[in-house]
Every structure is written in structure tokens, then in C-alpha cells.
Scaffold this motif. Structure first.
Motif, PDB file in Angstrom:
ATOM      1  N   ILE A  81     -41.377 -13.757 -13.528  1.00 22.57           N
ATOM      2  CA  ILE A  81     -41.298 -13.763 -14.998  1.00 22.57           C
ATOM      3  C   ILE A  81     -39.947 -13.180 -15.440  1.00 22.57           C
ATOM      4  O   ILE A  81     -39.247 -13.754 -16.278  1.00 22.57           O
ATOM      5  CB  ILE A  81     -42.472 -12.967 -15.610  1.00 22.57           C
ATOM      6  N   PHE A  82     -39.563 -12.043 -14.814  1.00 23.38           N
ATOM      7  CA  PHE A  82     -38.280 -11.435 -15.216  1.00 23.38           C
ATOM      8  C   PHE A  82     -37.087 -12.305 -14.786  1.00 23.38           C
ATOM      9  O   PHE A  82     -36.070 -12.359 -15.473  1.00 23.38           O
ATOM     10  CB  PHE A  82     -38.160 -10.009 -14.656  1.00 23.38           C
ATOM     11  N   ASP A  83     -37.255 -13.005 -13.654  1.00 29.24           N
ATOM     12  CA  ASP A  83     -36.180 -13.929 -13.232  1.00 29.24           C
ATOM     13  C   ASP A  83     -35.996 -15.013 -14.287  1.00 29.24           C
ATOM     14  O   ASP A  83     -34.878 -15.356 -14.691  1.00 29.24           O
ATOM     15  CB  ASP A  83     -36.538 -14.583 -11.890  1.00 29.24           C
ATOM     16  N   ALA A  84     -37.152 -15.574 -14.735  1.00 29.70           N
ATOM     17  CA  ALA A  84     -37.087 -16.645 -15.741  1.00 29.70           C
ATOM     18  C   ALA A  84     -36.464 -16.119 -17.030  1.00 29.70           C
ATOM     19  O   ALA A  84     -35.597 -16.776 -17.644  1.00 29.70           O
ATOM     20  CB  ALA A  84     -38.489 -17.182 -16.003  1.00 29.70           C
ATOM     21  N   ILE A  85     -36.864 -14.909 -17.435  1.00 33.79           N
ATOM     22  CA  ILE A  85     -36.307 -14.318 -18.664  1.00 33.79           C
ATOM     23  C   ILE A  85     -34.789 -14.163 -18.533  1.00 33.79           C
ATOM     24  O   ILE A  85     -34.030 -14.466 -19.451  1.00 33.79           O
ATOM     25  CB  ILE A  85     -36.993 -12.960 -18.962  1.00 33.79           C
ATOM     26  N   PHE A  86     -34.350 -13.741 -17.343  1.00 31.78           N
ATOM     27  CA  PHE A  86     -32.909 -13.533 -17.120  1.00 31.78           C
ATOM     28  C   PHE A  86     -32.147 -14.862 -17.255  1.00 31.78           C
ATOM     29  O   PHE A  86     -31.136 -14.967 -17.951  1.00 31.78           O
ATOM     30  CB  PHE A  86     -32.707 -12.916 -15.729  1.00 31.78           C
ATOM     31  N   GLN A  87     -32.713 -15.884 -16.600  1.00 36.32           N
ATOM     32  CA  GLN A  87     -32.049 -17.210 -16.654  1.00 36.32           C
ATOM     33  C   GLN A  87     -31.980 -17.713 -18.090  1.00 36.32           C
ATOM     34  O   GLN A  87     -30.942 -18.209 -18.555  1.00 36.32           O
ATOM     35  CB  GLN A  87     -32.820 -18.235 -15.825  1.00 36.32           C
ATOM     36  N   ILE A  88     -33.107 -17.589 -18.824  1.00 39.28           N
ATOM     37  CA  ILE A  88     -33.145 -18.084 -20.209  1.00 39.28           C
ATOM     38  C   ILE A  88     -32.163 -17.288 -21.073  1.00 39.28           C
ATOM     39  O   ILE A  88     -31.477 -17.847 -21.926  1.00 39.28           O
ATOM     40  CB  ILE A  88     -34.593 -18.037 -20.753  1.00 39.28           C
ATOM     41  N   THR A  89     -32.077 -15.987 -20.807  1.00 43.72           N
ATOM     42  CA  THR A  89     -31.142 -15.162 -21.592  1.00 43.72           C
ATOM     43  C   THR A  89     -29.710 -15.665 -21.389  1.00 43.72           C
ATOM     44  O   THR A  89     -28.941 -15.811 -22.364  1.00 43.72           O
ATOM     45  CB  THR A  89     -31.260 -13.682 -21.176  1.00 43.72           C
ATOM     46  N   ILE A  90     -29.356 -15.970 -20.129  1.00 46.04           N
ATOM     47  CA  ILE A  90     -28.002 -16.485 -19.862  1.00 46.04           C
ATOM     48  C   ILE A  90     -27.800 -17.787 -20.647  1.00 46.04           C
ATOM     49  O   ILE A  90     -26.807 -17.986 -21.358  1.00 46.04           O
ATOM     50  CB  ILE A  90     -27.771 -16.755 -18.348  1.00 46.04           C
ATOM     51  N   GLY A  91     -28.810 -18.696 -20.560  1.00 48.15           N
ATOM     52  CA  GLY A  91     -28.713 -20.004 -21.232  1.00 48.15           C
ATOM     53  C   GLY A  91     -28.559 -19.859 -22.740  1.00 48.15           C
ATOM     54  O   GLY A  91     -27.618 -20.394 -23.336  1.00 48.15           O
ATOM     55  N   VAL A  92     -29.468 -19.088 -23.335  1.00 45.38           N
ATOM     56  CA  VAL A  92     -29.476 -18.959 -24.800  1.00 45.38           C
ATOM     57  C   VAL A  92     -28.201 -18.269 -25.275  1.00 45.38           C
ATOM     58  O   VAL A  92     -27.557 -18.699 -26.249  1.00 45.38           O
ATOM     59  CB  VAL A  92     -30.726 -18.193 -25.279  1.00 45.38           C
ATOM     60  N   ALA A  93     -27.786 -17.203 -24.571  1.00 47.25           N
ATOM     61  CA  ALA A  93     -26.587 -16.473 -24.993  1.00 47.25           C
ATOM     62  C   ALA A  93     -25.364 -17.367 -24.912  1.00 47.25           C
ATOM     63  O   ALA A  93     -24.517 -17.375 -25.825  1.00 47.25           O
ATOM     64  CB  ALA A  93     -26.401 -15.229 -24.142  1.00 47.25           C
ATOM     65  N   SER A  94     -25.268 -18.159 -23.833  1.00 50.80           N
ATOM     66  CA  SER A  94     -24.060 -18.989 -23.740  1.00 50.80           C
ATOM     67  C   SER A  94     -24.082 -20.157 -24.726  1.00 50.80           C
ATOM     68  O   SER A  94     -23.038 -20.675 -25.115  1.00 50.80           O
ATOM     69  CB  SER A  94     -23.803 -19.458 -22.307  1.00 50.80           C
TER      70      SER A  94
END
Ligand code: ADP
Length: 411
Positions: A81-94
């Protein structure tokens, strides 16, 4: 711009993407959006306070909620779950921020992500330890139950076998009296001897079964009396020579310093214990070998060793052989003979011996380089017995005290 404000700009997209992805991937509950909101707020708080510890309560709550329905799951639930959150954070932020703002958000998120993963791993570890402990406890209970049934079975079987055995012995003795002694039909003697030795062996096995179940249930009671180990070993020596009459083995019984001193013990039981050890030495040593009984005096103890030049015992079995039915031999060899080389047996001799020695407050162990039928490394059984000057049993003490005083009075 402060990171808090940057986070507010990505909040809606972030919550939507994380909830869509996780709801789809792990089937998390509908109220997960509320939980993501909570995560987001704590994330901001952690950045403000520069302390990711504020996430701990939320991580624990998530772990509890997710494991509630899935206690047996061995794999980590939170880390993906935290891995997915991290990936999504990178995507959304960029996508929603310019590169320098995105880097700022990600730089602040990294320690939070690392902390979350560490916490999740530690929770997973604790969960796994709890699960494994529960499994071990379950297995232990099952083993205890099995051991108890085995012990109950031995006790019941032994008592059930005793009755028909007594009948066989009784009728055999009546046949002898009537046919051989009264009617003089001596040709039948050979068959009667066969029945006699068979039932005698069976009685020994039944008695061993009873002894093992007494020891298993802590019911072995000793008849404490004054004993002299050298006398007991003399009887062992005498019996062993008779036992070995069909074998070509050398028996050496050394004088053990201190064995002439009186101690309290159960003479009959000690004899049984040493008899078992010597019988095993005979059984597991090929012809041409040597059996040595030796020992030494130690402060407060006496150590007796029974060594042989036989097939030896693998170190990994040094404990197993003292457990009931720990016999390592081939089942086909079992009970073929009491003295024949590798004659086998029911595997009760050593557990009984251990039970007797331990009931005396002593210890028994074996030393052997290993099992090798060609090299014959041999085995040495060590028996450590305390020297008891006082009788542990009050009644026996009253009975023997006057006698002991007479025996110990200087001439
Ligand atoms: P058993 O009736 O099989 O002899 P014990 O309890 O007396 O049962 O011994 C258990 C096992 O320990 C034996 O089957 C044998 O494998 C091993 N053992 C005992 N004593 C010796 C010895 N002196 N040398 C080699 N192996 C031995």
C-alpha cells in the motif's frame, strides 16, 4: 512556496488516484477515502513537525483493520500500500507541480515513506511472530496430546497383556507338572521351554511398558534403602557374563573408587538401569569386542561409565535414544534377541534407565563419535549418581537408620 500549500494543490487528485488504485488492487473498504484524508492531514503535520512518528497510530489502525479478516496471511499487507502511495505521489506531483516544486514535495515525502515502510515491516514482523508462536503452540498441544495417547495406550496395553500372559504361564506350568513330572513325558520339555522363554521375554516387555508409563506419568516410586554401588556392579558383572555366554565378547569391570561407600538408592532399580546399559553394550558390539565398566569418584557424586567397542551412535541421536521408542534400528530386527548383535528391541530400555537415574537425582548421557559398523567407534554411557548420606524417604529412614549405624560403626 511551503510544502503544505503544494500538498493542498495535489490533494484531490492524489486521494482520487490512491483510492481508485488501492480499492481496485486490494479491495479495501469504501471508507478508505476518509482514511486517505486522514493520511494526508498527518502527512502535512509530519512535515510541519519534521517528525514522521505522527503516522504511527494511523499505520497501526490500518494494520489492525486489514489483518482483522486475514489473520493467517503471511505476506505483508501494508508495504504494498505504501509502495503504491509513493508511486502515485511521484506521478501526481510531476503532473500537477513544476519540477522544482515536485522535487520539494518528494524530498519531504521520502522520510515519511521510509518511516511508514519501517513501521509496517515491524508490525508485519510482530504479526508473523504471533502467528508462528500460535502455530508452534498448536503443534505442541497436538504433540502433547499424541504423546499422552501413546502413554495411555502403553499403560492400557501392558495391563491388558498381563492377564493372558499370566494364563499362558499358569497353563504351561500345569502342563509341565502333569505331563513331565507326573506322566514322565519328557519329550515335551523342549516345547515347554520354548513357551517359557517366550512368555518370560513377553513379561519383560510388558514390565518395561509399565515402567515407561510410570516414568511418563511421574509415578515411578523408589524403594529407598542403603546400597553399595560396587555390590550392584558385581551383580551386573555376574549377570552379564551369563548373558554373553553365546557371544565372544570381553567384559572388564574395573574397581570404581568410592563405589564401596554406602549411599541411599533403590538397589533393584539401579540394577535394572545398569543391566539395561550392559545389555545394550552387548547387543550393539560385534563379537571380538570389549565392554568396560569403569568410573570415578567426584565431590558428592559417583560417575559410572559403560563403554563398548561397538557400532556407535550418531551424535544427532544422542538425545533421541533416551526417548520412548527412540530405538534407531530396523523394525525388522526388533525383539529378535536380547543378546544377538544388533538384536533390536522395543526401544524402552534407555528411557527407563534415564527415568530411574533421574529419579535418583542423577544424570545419564552418551558419548560416541558416530555410527559406523565398519570402523566401530563404540559408545560410552555416563551415569552420574549423587551420594546420599541421608535417606530421602522418612519412613525408610526410620527403618534403616539403626541398621546403618551398626554397619558404619568402626569394628
Ligand atoms: P532397544 O530396545 O532398541 O535396544 P534402547 O532404549 O535400549 O532400546 O536403546 C535405544 C537405541 O539406542 C537402540 O535401538 C540403539 O539404536 C541405540 N543404542 C543403545 N545402546 C547402544 C550402544 N551401546 N551402542 C550403539 N547403539 C546403542
Amino acid at each position: 512556496m511551503p510544502t503544505g500549500e503544494l500538498l493542498d494543490r495535489i490533494r484531490t487528485a492524489w486521494i482520487q488516484r490512491v483510492s481508485e488504485r488501492l480499492a481496485q488492487e486490494s479491495g479495501v473498504r469504501e471508507n478508505f477515502v476518509t482514511e486517505l484524508d486522514r493520511f494526508f492531514l498527518i502527512w502535512k503535520e509530519a512535515i510541519d513537525r519534521n517528525n514522521p512518528d505522527c503516522l504511527d497510530e494511523l499505520i497501526q489502525d490500518w494494520s489492525d483493520a486489514l489483518t482483522e479478516s486475514d489473520i493467517d496471511n503471511q505476506t505483508s499487507i501494508l508495504i504494498p500500500i505504501f509502495d503504491a502511495i509513493f508511486q502515485i505521489t511521484i506521478g501526481v506531483a510531476s503532473e500537477l507541480l513544476n519540477p522544482s516544486e515536485a522535487i520539494l514535495v518528494l524530498a519531504d515525502f521520502s522520510p515519511i515513506y521510509t518511516h511508514a515502510v519501517e513501521q509496517a515491516s515491524s508490525i508485519d514482523l510482530q504479526r508473523n511472530v504471533r502467528r508462528i508462536s500460535a502455530e508452534v503452540e498448536k503443534a505442541n498441544l497436538a504433540l502433547e496430546k499424541l504423546d499422552r495417547s501413546k502413554s495411555d495406550f502403553i499403560a492400557v496395553a501392558a495391563h491388558e497383556l498381563k492377564t493372558p500372559l499370566t494364563l499362558i504361564e499358569g497353563y504351561a506350568s500345569m502342563l509341565k507338572e502333569t505331563l513331565v513330572e507326573k506322566m514322565g513325558i519328557s519329550s515335551i520339555n523342549l516345547y515347554l521351554k520354548g513357551i517359557d522363554s517366550g512368555s518370560q521375554r513377553l513379561r519383560e516387555i510388558v514390565n518395561d511398558m509399565i515402567d515407561v508409563s510410570l516414568i511418563d506419568n511421574n509415578l515411578l516410586s523408589l524403594n529407598w534403602q542403603p546400597v553399595w554401588l560396587n555390590r550392584i556392579l558385581e551383580v551386573v558383572d555376574y549377570e552379564a557374563r551369563r548373558l554373553m555366554k553365546d557371544r565372544t565378547l570381553d567384559l572388564l569391570v574395573n574397581t570404581i573408587p568410592g563405589s564401596e561407600v554406602m549411599t541411599y538408592g533403590d538397589g533393584e532399580r539401579l540394577l535394572q538401569a545398569f543391566r539395561n546399559l550392559v545389555a545394550n553394550a552387548v547387543k550393539y558390539t560385534p563379537d571380538g569386542g570389549r565392554i568396560t565398566i569403569d568410573g570415578r569418584s567426584l565431590p558428592g557424586f559417583i560417575e559410572v561409565t559403560i563403554s563398548d567397542t561397538g557400532i556407535g551412535i550418531d551424535p544427532e541421536n544422542h538425545t533421541l535414544i533416551f526417548e520412548k521408542f527412540g530405538g534407531l534400528g530396523d523394525v525388522a530386527l526388533h525383539s529378535s534377541s536380547k543378546t544377538r548383535f544388533k538384536g533390536g528391541g522395543p526401544g524402552l530400555g534407555l528411557p527407563i534407565t534415564k527415568g530411574i537415574i533421574e529419579a535418583h537425582g542423577g544424570a545419564i548421557w552418551v558419548a560416541s563419535e558416530g555410527y559406523d559398523e565398519v570402523r566401530l567407534p563404540g559408545s560410552t554411557f555416563h551415569v552420574l549418581l549423587p551420594i546420599r548420606k541421608e535417606c530421602p524417604d522418612d519412613k525408610a529412614a526410620k527403618l534403616f537408620h539403626p541398621l546403618v549405624e551398626i554397619v558404619q560403626r568402626p569394628m
